[in-house]
Scaffold this motif. Structure first.
Motif, PDB file in Angstrom:
ATOM      1  N   SER A  82       0.846  -1.078   0.017  1.00 23.96           N
ATOM      2  CA  SER A  82       0.168  -0.089   0.040  1.00 23.96           C
ATOM      3  C   SER A  82       0.616   1.289  -0.044  1.00 23.96           C
ATOM      4  O   SER A  82       1.571   1.588   0.845  1.00 23.96           O
ATOM      5  CB  SER A  82      -0.900  -0.133   1.375  1.00 23.96           C
ATOM      6  N   TYR A  83       0.730   1.861  -1.124  1.00 20.60           N
ATOM      7  CA  TYR A  83       1.680   3.252  -1.264  1.00 20.60           C
ATOM      8  C   TYR A  83       0.898   4.430  -1.103  1.00 20.60           C
ATOM      9  O   TYR A  83      -0.452   4.320  -1.641  1.00 20.60           O
ATOM     10  CB  TYR A  83       2.553   3.310  -2.503  1.00 20.60           C
ATOM     11  N   THR A  87      -3.136   5.602  -2.704  1.00 18.61           N
ATOM     12  CA  THR A  87      -4.251   6.164  -1.693  1.00 18.61           C
ATOM     13  C   THR A  87      -4.655   7.502  -2.498  1.00 18.61           C
ATOM     14  O   THR A  87      -5.786   7.918  -2.460  1.00 18.61           O
ATOM     15  CB  THR A  87      -3.711   6.440  -0.241  1.00 18.61           C
ATOM     16  N   ILE A  88      -3.802   8.272  -2.572  1.00 11.42           N
ATOM     17  CA  ILE A  88      -4.139   9.673  -3.105  1.00 11.42           C
ATOM     18  C   ILE A  88      -4.717   9.606  -4.580  1.00 11.42           C
ATOM     19  O   ILE A  88      -5.764  10.496  -4.868  1.00 11.42           O
ATOM     20  CB  ILE A  88      -2.717  10.677  -3.044  1.00 11.42           C
ATOM     21  N   TRP A 115      10.333   8.466  -1.266  1.00 10.73           N
ATOM     22  CA  TRP A 115       9.058   7.864  -1.331  1.00 10.73           C
ATOM     23  C   TRP A 115       8.650   7.467  -2.722  1.00 10.73           C
ATOM     24  O   TRP A 115       9.155   7.870  -3.748  1.00 10.73           O
ATOM     25  CB  TRP A 115       7.813   8.818  -0.821  1.00 10.73           C
ATOM     26  N   TYR A 116       7.950   6.555  -2.835  1.00  8.31           N
ATOM     27  CA  TYR A 116       7.392   5.718  -4.124  1.00  8.31           C
ATOM     28  C   TYR A 116       6.770   6.955  -4.986  1.00  8.31           C
ATOM     29  O   TYR A 116       5.769   7.671  -4.576  1.00  8.31           O
ATOM     30  CB  TYR A 116       6.416   4.857  -3.916  1.00  8.31           C
ATOM     31  N   ARG A 117       7.154   7.413  -5.988  1.00  9.98           N
ATOM     32  CA  ARG A 117       6.421   8.409  -7.061  1.00  9.98           C
ATOM     33  C   ARG A 117       6.191   9.708  -6.217  1.00  9.98           C
ATOM     34  O   ARG A 117       5.191  10.332  -6.409  1.00  9.98           O
ATOM     35  CB  ARG A 117       5.077   7.852  -7.468  1.00  9.98           C
ATOM     36  N   ALA A 118       7.572  10.232  -5.652  1.00 13.77           N
ATOM     37  CA  ALA A 118       7.331  11.330  -4.853  1.00 13.77           C
ATOM     38  C   ALA A 118       6.967  12.547  -5.579  1.00 13.77           C
ATOM     39  O   ALA A 118       6.320  13.340  -5.080  1.00 13.77           O
ATOM     40  CB  ALA A 118       8.736  11.732  -4.085  1.00 13.77           C
ATOM     41  N   LYS A 119       7.552  12.860  -6.636  1.00 18.67           N
ATOM     42  CA  LYS A 119       7.032  13.950  -7.669  1.00 18.67           C
ATOM     43  C   LYS A 119       5.693  14.077  -8.056  1.00 18.67           C
ATOM     44  O   LYS A 119       5.189  15.088  -7.974  1.00 18.67           O
ATOM     45  CB  LYS A 119       8.142  13.965  -8.776  1.00 18.67           C
ATOM     46  N   GLU A 120       5.394  12.749  -8.494  1.00 11.11           N
ATOM     47  CA  GLU A 120       3.713  12.575  -8.637  1.00 11.11           C
ATOM     48  C   GLU A 120       3.014  12.950  -7.267  1.00 11.11           C
ATOM     49  O   GLU A 120       1.731  13.774  -7.488  1.00 11.11           O
ATOM     50  CB  GLU A 120       3.239  11.490  -9.123  1.00 11.11           C
TER      51      GLU A 120
END
Length: 197
Positions: A82-83, A87-88, A115-120
């Protein structure tokens, strides 16, 4: 609608979590804050980690009748890892017109590049964190300035309630009172359900 996203283990939820949420609600003029407890991680089990159901129940007791506070079990219903990004995205699909503010601890803020896909995540939300002291504030500010993609992050300096869930679990295990650190209803729930002993 301006929506705060407040994730965490909440194991257990404590007064610091609630005060922090109240501060953000006022400081950022949010319409609501959604508390999202993390699912049970596979590497944490036993007495140290209360079940998802128990953590949800304690959250419900802690927020009481505050209409600006909501709880979502969105991470419990997702299979596999679960990232925050997932969730976002799910919240974005549910509430496409909302403006999201992601509330994270100062330690997580300084680790955000990993973090996983921080920029997104940064493009979908406004990151929010609170400094524990002046030194912490300077570190957070420097990190924000070094990373262009989080230039809209909000760093607050309101008083952070210095207690952690791990401290509370240790106190419960030692038979000490935690009445100063958790809402009364949460303390009763912990006792009745013999959590963290």
């Amino acid at each position: 609608m301006k929506t705060g996203i407040f994730g965490g283990a909440f194991n257990p939820v404590h007064t610091g979590h609630i005060k922090l949420a109240e501060n953000y609600l006022k400081e950022l003029a949010l319409d609501r804050i959604i508390f999202i407890p993390t699912s049970n991680p596979p590497h944490k089990s036993g007495a140290e980690f209360a079940s998802g159901e128990d953590r949800l129940n304690m959250l419900k007791l802690a927020i009481g009748d505050n209409e600006a506070f909501e709880i979502s079990d969105i991470e419990y219903r997702r299979e596999g890892k679960s990232y925050s990004f997932d969730t976002i995205c799910e919240l974005k699909a549910l509430f496409p017109k909302d403006e999201f503010y992601l509330i994270i601890g100062s330690d997580q803020f300084l680790y955000f590049n990993n973090w996983y896909r921080a920029k997104e995540i940064a493009s979908l939300t406004t990151l929010c964190t609170a400094a524990r002291n002046d030194e912490d504030f300077e570190k957070l500010l420097a990190f924000k300035e070094e990373n262009e993609y989080i230039k809209n992050a909000v760093i607050t300096d309101f008083n952070v309630f210095e207690i952690s869930s791990s401290d509370i679990r240790a106190m419960v295990k030692n038979g000490e009172s935690v009445s100063k650190f958790v809402p009364e209803a949460v303390e009763e729930y912990i006792k009745e359900n013999k959590l963290y002993v």
